[in-house]
Design a protein around this motif. Structure first.
Motif, PDB file in Angstrom:
ATOM      1  N   ASP A   1       0.807  -1.219   0.000  1.00  0.00           N
ATOM      2  CA  ASP A   1       0.000   0.000   0.000  1.00  0.00           C
ATOM      3  C   ASP A   1       0.841   1.271   0.000  1.00  0.00           C
ATOM      4  N   GLU A   2       1.832   1.353   0.889  1.00  0.00           N
ATOM      5  CA  GLU A   2       2.648   2.564   0.979  1.00  0.00           C
ATOM      6  C   GLU A   2       3.471   2.773  -0.281  1.00  0.00           C
ATOM      7  N   GLU A   3       4.071   1.705  -0.784  1.00  0.00           N
ATOM      8  CA  GLU A   3       4.898   1.805  -1.986  1.00  0.00           C
ATOM      9  C   GLU A   3       4.064   2.168  -3.208  1.00  0.00           C
ATOM     10  N   ALA A   4       2.856   1.620  -3.305  1.00  0.00           N
ATOM     11  CA  ALA A   4       1.962   1.953  -4.415  1.00  0.00           C
ATOM     12  C   ALA A   4       1.564   3.428  -4.345  1.00  0.00           C
ATOM     13  N   LEU A   5       1.297   3.913  -3.155  1.00  0.00           N
ATOM     14  CA  LEU A   5       0.961   5.321  -2.962  1.00  0.00           C
ATOM     15  C   LEU A   5       2.122   6.212  -3.409  1.00  0.00           C
ATOM     16  N   ILE A   6       3.332   5.841  -3.036  1.00  0.00           N
ATOM     17  CA  ILE A   6       4.524   6.588  -3.445  1.00  0.00           C
ATOM     18  C   ILE A   6       4.673   6.581  -4.958  1.00  0.00           C
ATOM     19  N   ALA A   7       4.537   5.407  -5.567  1.00  0.00           N
ATOM     20  CA  ALA A   7       4.692   5.297  -7.032  1.00  0.00           C
ATOM     21  C   ALA A   7       3.662   6.154  -7.759  1.00  0.00           C
ATOM     22  N   ARG A   8       2.428   6.139  -7.288  1.00  0.00           N
ATOM     23  CA  ARG A   8       1.383   6.964  -7.918  1.00  0.00           C
ATOM     24  C   ARG A   8       1.687   8.447  -7.760  1.00  0.00           C
ATOM     25  N   TRP A   9       2.152   8.856  -6.575  1.00  0.00           N
ATOM     26  CA  TRP A   9       2.479  10.260  -6.333  1.00  0.00           C
ATOM     27  C   TRP A   9       3.622  10.716  -7.235  1.00  0.00           C
ATOM     28  N   VAL A  10       4.664   9.904  -7.330  1.00  0.00           N
ATOM     29  CA  VAL A  10       5.825  10.245  -8.166  1.00  0.00           C
ATOM     30  C   VAL A  10       5.395  10.396  -9.623  1.00  0.00           C
ATOM     31  N   ASP A  11       4.542   9.502 -10.093  1.00  0.00           N
ATOM     32  CA  ASP A  11       4.045   9.585 -11.464  1.00  0.00           C
ATOM     33  C   ASP A  11       3.212  10.850 -11.670  1.00  0.00           C
ATOM     34  N   ALA A  12       2.257  11.089 -10.782  1.00  0.00           N
ATOM     35  CA  ALA A  12       1.336  12.216 -10.939  1.00  0.00           C
ATOM     36  C   ALA A  12       1.993  13.576 -10.735  1.00  0.00           C
ATOM     37  N   ASN A  13       2.948  13.666  -9.810  1.00  0.00           N
ATOM     38  CA  ASN A  13       3.516  14.958  -9.452  1.00  0.00           C
ATOM     39  C   ASN A  13       4.870  15.260 -10.075  1.00  0.00           C
ATOM     40  N   LEU A  14       5.603  14.223 -10.441  1.00  0.00           N
ATOM     41  CA  LEU A  14       6.929  14.438 -11.017  1.00  0.00           C
ATOM     42  C   LEU A  14       7.038  13.929 -12.445  1.00  0.00           C
ATOM     43  N   GLY A  15       5.999  13.267 -12.925  1.00  0.00           N
ATOM     44  CA  GLY A  15       6.031  12.738 -14.283  1.00  0.00           C
ATOM     45  C   GLY A  15       7.112  11.693 -14.466  1.00  0.00           C
ATOM     46  N   ALA A  16       7.359  10.924 -13.417  1.00  0.00           N
ATOM     47  CA  ALA A  16       8.424   9.911 -13.449  1.00  0.00           C
ATOM     48  C   ALA A  16       7.837   8.537 -13.165  1.00  0.00           C
ATOM     49  N   ARG A  17       8.481   7.517 -13.723  1.00  0.00           N
ATOM     50  CA  ARG A  17       8.068   6.123 -13.511  1.00  0.00           C
ATOM     51  C   ARG A  17       9.017   5.483 -12.503  1.00  0.00           C
ATOM     52  N   VAL A  18       8.464   4.995 -11.411  1.00  0.00           N
ATOM     53  CA  VAL A  18       9.263   4.338 -10.381  1.00  0.00           C
ATOM     54  C   VAL A  18       9.716   2.974 -10.883  1.00  0.00           C
TER      55      VAL A  18
END
Length: 121
Positions: free
Chosen positions: A14-31
């Motif tokens: 859950d926490e890692e998925a939340l981080i990955a989604r945030w990084v994608d949405a806010n930084l335009g980056a793929r974890v």
């Protein structure tokens, strides 16, 4: 730990998925990798890719014990003030409210400056 999921956040915790989604949405980056740091405070080392270039992040989570009168949001605001004032600190990318966690640049260094051989190191 998560490695090269090709955007498959369903395979993450859950926490890692939340981080990955945030990084994608806010930084335009793929974890491509997330490693939970083994310590008393939740924290993650994140490797991402943006426009073909690597992006290394450090996510600093909220303390799990309550022995200080200030929360992570205050720590985040102070970090932003230091950066804005020209103090050499890792760049702050943002704050993940749902975690909570401060998203910052991952930089090389050492925890004890007393062990430095000179000012450059």
């Amino acid at each position: 730990m998560m490695e090269d999921t090709q955007g498959d956040v369903a395979a993450l915790g859950d926490e890692e998925a939340l981080i990955a989604r945030w990084v994608d949405a806010n930084l335009g980056a793929r974890v491509v990798r997330i490693d939970r740091q083994g310590r008393w405070r939740p924290a993650w080392f994140v490797e991402a890719e943006r426009d073909g270039a690597p992006l290394k992040l450090y996510i600093r989570g909220e303390r799990t014990e309550n022995f200080l009168p200030y929360d992570l949001r205050r720590e985040h605001a102070i970090h932003e003030l230091l950066e804005a004032g020209g103090v050499r600190v890792p760049h702050v990318y943002g704050f993940i409210e749902e975690l909570p966690g401060t998203v910052m640049e991952q930089v090389e260094g050492r925890p004890n400056l007393g062990t430095c051989e000179d000012e450059a190191s």
